[in-house]
Write a protein that holds these residues in place. Structure first.
Motif, short mmCIF file in Angstrom:
data_model
loop_
_atom_site.label_atom_id
_atom_site.label_comp_id
_atom_site.label_asym_id
_atom_site.label_seq_id
_atom_site.Cartn_x
_atom_site.Cartn_y
_atom_site.Cartn_z
N THR A 1 0.58 -1.39 -0.33
CA THR A 1 0.31 0.01 0.15
C THR A 1 0.85 0.91 0.22
OG1 THR A 1 -2.07 0.88 1.04
CG2 THR A 1 -0.03 0.17 2.59
N LEU A 2 0.14 2.45 0.05
CA LEU A 2 1.23 3.62 -0.17
C LEU A 2 0.91 4.45 1.26
CD1 LEU A 2 1.14 5.02 -3.52
CD2 LEU A 2 2.87 4.04 -2.63
N GLU A 3 1.43 5.60 1.69
CA GLU A 3 1.19 6.07 3.18
C GLU A 3 1.81 7.48 2.58
OE1 GLU A 3 2.07 3.48 7.06
OE2 GLU A 3 0.75 1.98 6.21
N GLU A 4 1.55 8.24 3.21
CA GLU A 4 2.00 9.66 2.90
C GLU A 4 3.19 9.99 4.52
OE1 GLU A 4 0.85 14.08 3.16
OE2 GLU A 4 -0.04 12.90 0.82
N ILE B 1 15.60 12.62 3.66
CA ILE B 1 15.49 11.78 1.69
C ILE B 1 14.26 13.22 1.65
CG2 ILE B 1 14.45 10.98 0.58
CD1 ILE B 1 14.18 8.42 2.26
N SER B 2 13.59 13.78 1.75
CA SER B 2 13.15 15.14 1.07
C SER B 2 12.09 16.39 2.08
CB SER B 2 12.28 14.45 -0.39
OG SER B 2 11.45 15.83 -0.48
N PRO B 3 12.32 17.25 1.64
CA PRO B 3 11.06 17.99 2.33
C PRO B 3 9.79 18.22 2.84
CG PRO B 3 12.64 19.48 1.17
CD PRO B 3 13.16 18.04 0.76
N PHE B 4 9.93 17.26 1.19
CA PHE B 4 8.58 17.31 0.56
C PHE B 4 7.96 15.84 1.03
CE2 PHE B 4 10.09 19.68 -2.36
CZ PHE B 4 9.57 21.23 -2.92
N PRO B 5 6.36 15.49 1.10
CA PRO B 5 5.29 14.68 1.94
C PRO B 5 6.00 12.89 0.44
CG PRO B 5 3.91 16.06 2.33
CD PRO B 5 5.51 17.04 1.21
N LEU B 6 6.43 12.20 1.28
CA LEU B 6 6.84 11.30 0.42
C LEU B 6 5.25 10.14 0.38
CD1 LEU B 6 10.13 10.12 2.14
CD2 LEU B 6 9.35 11.34 -0.43
N ALA C 1 15.14 14.59 -3.24
CA ALA C 1 14.64 15.63 -2.39
C ALA C 1 14.23 16.80 -2.82
CB ALA C 1 16.11 15.54 -1.84
N GLU C 2 14.26 17.34 -4.48
CA GLU C 2 13.38 18.00 -5.32
C GLU C 2 12.39 17.15 -5.16
OE1 GLU C 2 15.73 19.23 -8.41
OE2 GLU C 2 17.24 20.20 -6.89
N ARG C 3 12.00 16.58 -5.57
CA ARG C 3 10.63 15.86 -6.06
C ARG C 3 9.53 15.66 -5.04
NH1 ARG C 3 9.70 13.87 -11.03
NH2 ARG C 3 8.91 12.20 -10.26
N GLY C 4 10.03 14.85 -3.85
CA GLY C 4 9.38 13.90 -2.51
C GLY C 4 8.45 13.05 -3.77
N GLY C 5 6.74 12.76 -3.13
CA GLY C 5 5.72 12.33 -4.10
C GLY C 5 6.28 10.60 -3.81
N ASP C 6 5.89 9.58 -4.99
CA ASP C 6 6.02 8.88 -5.52
C ASP C 6 7.66 8.46 -6.02
OD1 ASP C 6 5.59 6.51 -5.88
OD2 ASP C 6 4.28 6.13 -7.61
N TYR C 7 8.63 8.58 -5.00
CA TYR C 7 9.64 9.17 -5.17
C TYR C 7 10.10 7.18 -5.64
CZ TYR C 7 10.69 6.85 -0.58
OH TYR C 7 10.89 6.01 0.26
N LEU C 8 9.66 6.02 -5.34
CA LEU C 8 10.08 5.09 -5.87
C LEU C 8 9.48 3.82 -6.78
CD1 LEU C 8 11.64 3.40 -2.08
CD2 LEU C 8 12.81 4.35 -4.45
#
Length: 435
Positions: free
Chosen positions: A152-155, A161-166, A205-212
């Motif tokens: 599953t995905l969890e925010e 890793i990144s200042p933005f939510p993953l 780090a610049e993107r965050g989000g669905d990084y993988l």
């Protein structure tokens, strides 16, 4: 921890409009194929039924369909096939429709009735106990009322890793009664084990989000490497595949640590170089025991823009003009088989997203490539090829003359259908394959 619950919020205008359109479409026949397969050689194909889970769009609702070799509709379920898997006796495992306010992971019987469910958003893949890959293999029998491993995905925000939510990939395992077994694995906890260099880490780090963008969960399963003493290939260890990161890993079931990895880079100074650079890979798994190529890893390599650390951060690689299916020895990285259509083919083998490959008992491989980027844009294609690369079954999916996008397809033995149901009259695989 109790059960996990996922919710997708859909605005009223969008919801009413799309649901009305989908209801209208459901009043018409599903997958109205104007003609049968473009190619069908019944003497060389692995005759059975094909389960295709589709992703849906604004004009086509998500649906899971079961087709015979002629492309005739045998059954359908209103569910989202990302993916869907078939259980002996005529049940499927899938996710409820994306149009539903309440997202759940469900088991549906032949008539579409829910016989089991988990109130959780299943993302991209899962496995039911007893079968490491979710498709037919001799002796790999699903456990009745068995445990389910799913992603599953969890925010989550992880400043390192990144200042933005993953959108963090997380694995959970549940008993059939819905209770959590206690197993959990989180991608961000193992970020330093994925092989990213400094440039790639900066891009993430610049993107965050669905990084993988993990898209595959499978078990290693019984194999010769473990029997020879290689603990990395313990049958209960787990294989994960990252589309954005261009890597595949095996994680230790007991510790969660990465014990085997290919990618993200495939430079000449790296042992995995013989495989060639993966670009947006999908459906990495080890071919189960009892099938031709058992113990080898099989991957659908899209050739799509992907990877971190390029001039613009992402994607690092612009992609190739073809996709391929590659099979290799996971201990030596020696490529033993590869399929990609001839460069001059009128239907080149290319899918920018999604895709899968299933090894069949006769040595053929069933390939799903969801979108064709040249002659038939965004049209799903299912192909069965021999070990020699000959196409023995080739089917394009359409919905009332509208292209349909399958996420993944599986060939199902006729004996897995409910008792007394075998409309095409195929011989059971147990009879066609011999002792």
């Amino acid at each position: 921890m109790g059960r996990k619950k996922g919710r997708v919020k859909i605005g009223p205008r969008w919801s009413i409009g799309v649901l009305a359109l989908w209801m209208g479409l459901w009043m018409r026949p599903v997958l109205a194929l104007e003609a049968g397969p473009l190619v069908y050689d019944p003497n060389r194909a692995m005759n059975g039924y094909t389960l295709a889970g589709t992703v849906g769009s604004v004009t086509t609702p998500p649906v899971v369909v079961l087709l015979d070799m002629a492309g005739n509709l045998v059954n359908q379920w209103m569910a989202t096939g990302i993916p869907a898997k078939f259980l002996p006796g005529g049940r499927i495992l899938a996710r409820t429709s994306l149009a539903s306010e309440e997202i759940a992971f469900v088991e549906l019987d032949w008539n579409g009735h829910t016989v089991w469910s988990l109130p959780i958003f299943m993302d991209h893949d899962f496995e039911r106990e007893g079968n490491p890959v979710g498709y037919y293999a001799p002796g790999a029998d699903f456990v009745a009322n068995g445990k389910t491993l799913l992603m599953t995905l969890e925010e989550r925000t992880v400043p390192s890793i990144s200042p933005f939510p993953l959108q963090d990939p997380v694995l959970y395992e549940f008993f059939y009664d819905g209770a959590w077994t206690g197993f959990m694995w989180r991608g961000s906890d193992h970020f330093e084990e994925f092989g990213f260099d400094d440039a790639a880490k900066a891009a993430i780090a610049e993107r965050g989000g669905d990084y993988l963008h993990m898209n595959t969960v499978s078990l290693v399963g019984p194999n010769e490497w473990y029997e020879q003493g290689d603990a990395r290939f313990h049958p209960e260890n787990i294989i994960l595949c990252s589309r954005h990161g261009n890597f595949v890993v095996i994680i230790d079931r007991a510790t969660g640590a990465v014990v085997w990895r290919i990618g993200p880079e495939f430079r000449k100074d790296q042992p995995e170089h013989p495989i060639g650079q993966l670009l947006g890979p999908h459906h990495a798994h080890i071919i189960p025991k009892g099938l031709p190529g058992a113990g080898h890893m099989l991957i659908f390599d899209n050739g799509a823009p992907s990877g971190y650390g390029g001039f613009g951060g992402y994607p690092k690689y612009p992609g190739r003009r073809y996709s391929r299916v590659v099979e290799f020895d996971p201990t030596t990285f020696r490529v033993v088989w590869e399929y990609r259509a001839d460069r001059k083919s009128e239907t080149p083998f290319k899918s920018m997203a999604m895709g899968s490959a299933q090894r069949l008992p006769n040595g053929n491989t069933l390939i799903t490539f969801p979108n064709q980027v040249s002659t038939y844009p965004e049209q799903g294609r299912l192909v069965e090829v021999t070990a020699g690369g000959a196409v023995v079954w080739d089917l394009w999916l359409q919905w009332n003359q509208v292209p349909v996008t399958p996420y993944r397809a599986y060939r199902v033995p006729p004996e897995w259908l409910p008792a007394g149901i075998n409309p095409a009259g195929y011989l059971p695989w147990s009879q066609t394959l011999g002792p």
